[in-house]
Scaffold this motif. Structure first.
Motif, PDB file in Angstrom:
ATOM      1  N   TRP A  11      -7.719   4.464   5.708  1.00 48.04           N
ATOM      2  CA  TRP A  11      -7.287   3.971   4.396  1.00 48.04           C
ATOM      3  C   TRP A  11      -8.538   3.522   3.629  1.00 48.04           C
ATOM      4  CZ3 TRP A  11      -7.002  -1.483   2.838  1.00 48.04           C
ATOM      5  CH2 TRP A  11      -6.418  -1.655   1.583  1.00 48.04           C
ATOM      6  N   ASN A  12      -8.764   4.119   2.478  1.00 50.79           N
ATOM      7  CA  ASN A  12      -9.948   3.785   1.671  1.00 50.79           C
ATOM      8  C   ASN A  12     -11.229   3.846   2.506  1.00 50.79           C
ATOM      9  OD1 ASN A  12      -8.316   3.443  -0.533  1.00 50.79           O
ATOM     10  ND2 ASN A  12      -8.318   1.195  -0.447  1.00 50.79           N
ATOM     11  N   VAL A  66       0.842  -1.194   0.000  1.00 56.12           N
ATOM     12  CA  VAL A  66       0.000   0.000   0.000  1.00 56.12           C
ATOM     13  C   VAL A  66       0.877   1.244   0.000  1.00 56.12           C
ATOM     14  CG1 VAL A  66      -1.667   1.330   1.366  1.00 56.12           C
ATOM     15  CG2 VAL A  66      -1.915  -1.156   1.148  1.00 56.12           C
ATOM     16  N   GLU A 101      -1.726   6.933   0.478  1.00 62.18           N
ATOM     17  CA  GLU A 101      -3.130   6.549   0.619  1.00 62.18           C
ATOM     18  C   GLU A 101      -3.598   6.561   2.069  1.00 62.18           C
ATOM     19  OE1 GLU A 101      -3.931   2.828  -1.245  1.00 62.18           O
ATOM     20  OE2 GLU A 101      -2.717   3.265  -3.016  1.00 62.18           O
TER      21      GLU A 101
END
Length: 425
Positions: free
Chosen positions: A226-227, A202, A206
């Motif tokens: 994250w996301n 990753v 991000e």
């Protein structure tokens, strides 16, 4: 931390512990005025290269820390100290360990992160030795005399130059905690683990790092996003810990796979120049807390529990089964945890998570040595179970026999974790 001025003014008379980091190049004479009380002397973080020849005048001294000093030889005067039992010379420039430097009462020796390429046979002639920390040196073999260390319980030999573990090592009757990753004999398994994780690394961009959740010997754990997910991030610190190398810990975490009693790893972080290695983890709910504190100077190899800490039988059985199940899972994947302790268990009532893979190592499943390593960890489990039973008002009677079996001196007679799980059911 004390000051040199306090020492010289006589303000520290009668103290049992002295912590002195004052850019010292030699030991101040005023320290000897504390000889009738001083038991712990911490001289870490100075510029010492030698200790005075009459150090034994500190006749009550039990513990000496001299980490982060430029010593090249372990001082022989240590062997003259009659009560000295704990010696710590971590992150020096040590190349030589003379036999005369090993105190007769030695119980705990820390020589982590030095340049030592051989050890004296006299090391095996210290019958009280329980804890030996040698990670991050240049050892290609261990002295055969260490086969006589029948009280040795914890050994750290990660990040050396060992091609294989000697057979006698795995027959030591009390050895329970072993770390040997980062040696040539295990490098291939670690490299394969780092390359085979199904989730791509990753990118750090991000992530949105949040508050610090905790820290240990190997790294810092932060909350993160994250996301649109709430996750945790472990950022490794330094190149060497007391247990071994950060990349060895990463390899074990990535190979551990999914299990209800393990902290799930999502992915490694993408490597970037100047940035520490890292892992993206599932965020553990805040209801989990560490089961016990780590060993103290006095307890050496035993965890420290709260004075009022108690367990009911149902809780004890649930925790024991959860831990054993996690270990059986790891062993089936060829991973030795190496640090099975209550202080590495996160617990919420009957539920637990086994954490901290800093001492984890790989072994070939199905091999004779692999079987011996698994039974070494059985002893660690027996000790943990015994500690829990000591704090249970109505201990389940059938566990007493399991504790005895797990701690048998003949390592071949101990149950492996497949049997332990079956007996706990």
């Amino acid at each position: 931390m004390h000051t040199l001025e306090q020492l010289r003014r006589g303000e520290l008379a009668g103290i049992q512990r002295l912590d002195l980091a004052a850019d010292l190049t030699e030991l101040p004479d005023e320290i000897f005025a504390l000889a009738d009380s001083l038991e712990v002397l911490n001289l870490s973080g100075n510029r010492l290269r030698a200790l005075p020849h009459d150090l034994s005048r500190l006749h009550r001294l039990k513990v000496l820390f001299c980490s982060d000093n430029p010593f090249e030889t372990l001082p022989e005067v240590l062997g003259d100290c009659p009560q000295l039992e704990m010696v710590g010379f971590k992150s020096n420039q040590l190349r030589e360990v003379p036999a005369a430097a090993l105190p007769a009462q030695l119980r705990w020796l820390i020589l982590t992160d030095n340049r030592i390429d051989n050890l004296p046979a006299a090391l095996g002639e210290r019958p009280r030795l329980q804890k030996l920390m040698l990670a991050g040196n240049r050892l290609s073999e261990l002295p055969q005399s260490m086969a006589g260390l029948h009280q040795l319980e914890l050994l750290r030999i990660a990040a050396n130059r060992l091609e294989a573990l000697p057979d006698w090592l795995l027959q030591l009757p009390r050895l329970a905690w072993l770390a040997y990753a980062g040696n040539p004999g295990s490098d291939r398994a670690e490299a394969a683990a780092l390359a085979s994780h199904p989730q791509a690394p990753v990118a750090r961009g991000e992530l949105q790092l949040g508050r610090l959740l905790g820290q240990g010997a190997s790294g810092l754990i932060h909350a993160a996003r994250w996301n649109e997910r709430e996750v945790a991030v472990k950022l490794f610190k330094g190149q060497m810990t007391s247990d071994g190398l950060p990349h060895s810990e990463m390899a074990a975490c990535l190979s551990a796979g999914r299990h209800p009693q393990l902290l799930p790893v999502i992915a490694p972080l993408q490597q970037e120049p100047g940035q520490p290695d890292g892992l993206l983890l599932e965020l553990l709910e805040p209801r989990f807390a560490v089961l016990a504190g780590p060993p103290s100077l006095a307890s050496c190899t035993r965890d420290c529990y709260g004075a009022q800490q108690r367990f009911i039988a149902e809780q004890l059985l649930a925790l024991a089964h959860g831990v054993a199940s996690a270990l059986a899972h790891l062993h089936a994947r060829g991973i030795l945890h190496g640090d099975l302790y209550a202080h590495n268990l996160l617990v919420d009532s009957h539920d637990c998570r086994l954490s901290d893979f800093g001492a984890a190592s790989f072994f070939p499943p199905g091999s004779a040595q692999g079987a011996a390593l698994q039974r070494l960890e059985s002893r660690a489990f027996g000790i943990l179970l015994e500690e829990l039973l000591q704090r249970c008002d109505t201990p389940p009677a059938h566990l007493a026999a399991l504790i005895v079996d797990c701690q048998q001196a003949d390592t071949r007679q101990r149950p492996d974790f497949a049997e332990i799980v079956e007996r706990l059911q």
